[in-house]
Write a protein that holds these residues in place. Structure first.
Motif, short mmCIF file in Angstrom:
data_model
loop_
_atom_site.label_atom_id
_atom_site.label_comp_id
_atom_site.label_asym_id
_atom_site.label_seq_id
_atom_site.Cartn_x
_atom_site.Cartn_y
_atom_site.Cartn_z
N VAL A 24 144.13 7.43 55.27
CA VAL A 24 143.50 6.21 55.79
C VAL A 24 142.07 6.54 56.23
N MET A 25 141.91 7.69 56.88
CA MET A 25 140.57 8.12 57.30
C MET A 25 139.68 8.36 56.08
N LEU A 26 140.22 8.97 55.04
CA LEU A 26 139.45 9.20 53.82
C LEU A 26 139.03 7.87 53.20
N ALA A 27 139.93 6.91 53.14
CA ALA A 27 139.60 5.60 52.58
C ALA A 27 138.47 4.95 53.38
N GLY A 28 138.52 5.05 54.69
CA GLY A 28 137.45 4.49 55.53
C GLY A 28 136.12 5.18 55.28
N GLN A 29 136.16 6.49 55.13
CA GLN A 29 134.94 7.25 54.84
C GLN A 29 134.34 6.81 53.50
N LEU A 30 135.20 6.65 52.49
CA LEU A 30 134.72 6.24 51.18
C LEU A 30 134.18 4.82 51.21
N ARG A 31 134.80 3.93 51.99
CA ARG A 31 134.27 2.57 52.13
C ARG A 31 132.85 2.59 52.66
N ARG A 32 132.62 3.43 53.68
CA ARG A 32 131.28 3.54 54.25
C ARG A 32 130.29 4.11 53.23
N GLU A 33 130.70 5.15 52.52
CA GLU A 33 129.80 5.80 51.55
C GLU A 33 129.45 4.89 50.38
N LEU A 34 130.37 4.02 50.00
CA LEU A 34 130.18 3.18 48.81
C LEU A 34 129.91 1.72 49.15
N ARG A 35 129.66 1.41 50.41
CA ARG A 35 129.55 0.01 50.85
C ARG A 35 128.46 -0.79 50.16
N LYS A 36 127.43 -0.16 49.67
CA LYS A 36 126.34 -0.88 49.02
C LYS A 36 126.59 -1.12 47.53
N LEU A 37 127.71 -0.64 47.05
CA LEU A 37 128.06 -0.77 45.63
C LEU A 37 129.18 -1.80 45.45
N PRO A 38 129.31 -2.37 44.26
CA PRO A 38 130.38 -3.35 44.02
C PRO A 38 131.73 -2.68 43.76
N VAL A 39 132.15 -1.85 44.72
CA VAL A 39 133.40 -1.09 44.59
C VAL A 39 134.27 -1.40 45.80
N VAL A 40 135.52 -1.76 45.53
CA VAL A 40 136.50 -1.98 46.58
C VAL A 40 137.27 -0.67 46.77
N VAL A 41 137.38 -0.23 48.01
CA VAL A 41 138.17 0.97 48.32
C VAL A 41 139.38 0.52 49.10
N GLU A 42 140.57 0.88 48.62
CA GLU A 42 141.82 0.49 49.28
C GLU A 42 142.69 1.71 49.51
#
Length: 106
Positions: A24-42
């Motif tokens: 869950v922590m990794l998913a949150g980290q990836l959401r932050r890193e990719l937030r400016k891109l059209p990518v959904v992280v779940e």
């Protein structure tokens, strides 16, 4: 072994089995890193990966299960939740358009 160009990734799933919170922590980290891109992280259990996942990140020991549950996705197994080079490669590829290559075997 499958692959996808990082620029084509629209859904990235972090899959887990243990439920200890690291994924869950990794998913949150990836959401932050990719937030400016059209990518959904779940985040999903390895037994419930959505069919529309483009890339699945999971611990190496879960890769075979993830591959069978998400045959259309590129499955990338990693060993460390923080600082793993495989995760860094996926993030770099999604940001720059390079290849995301699935890990072989299980």
């Amino acid at each position: 072994m499958s692959s996808i160009d990082g620029s084509a990734v629209r859904k990235l799933v972090v899959a887990c089995d243990a439920g200890m919170g690291s994924s869950v922590m990794l998913a949150g980290q990836l959401r932050r890193e990719l937030r400016k891109l059209p990518v959904v992280v779940e985040h999903h259990p390895v037994a419930a990966i959505p069919a529309d996942a483009d890339v699945v990140l999971c611990q190496a020991g879960l890769a075979a299960r993830a591959r069978s549950g998400a045959p259309g996705a590129v499955v990338v197994g990693f060993r460390l939740f923080l600082g793993d080079p495989r995760v860094a490669q996926v993030v770099a590829a999604v940001k720059s358009g390079g290849p995301v290559v699935g890990t072989p075997g299980g």
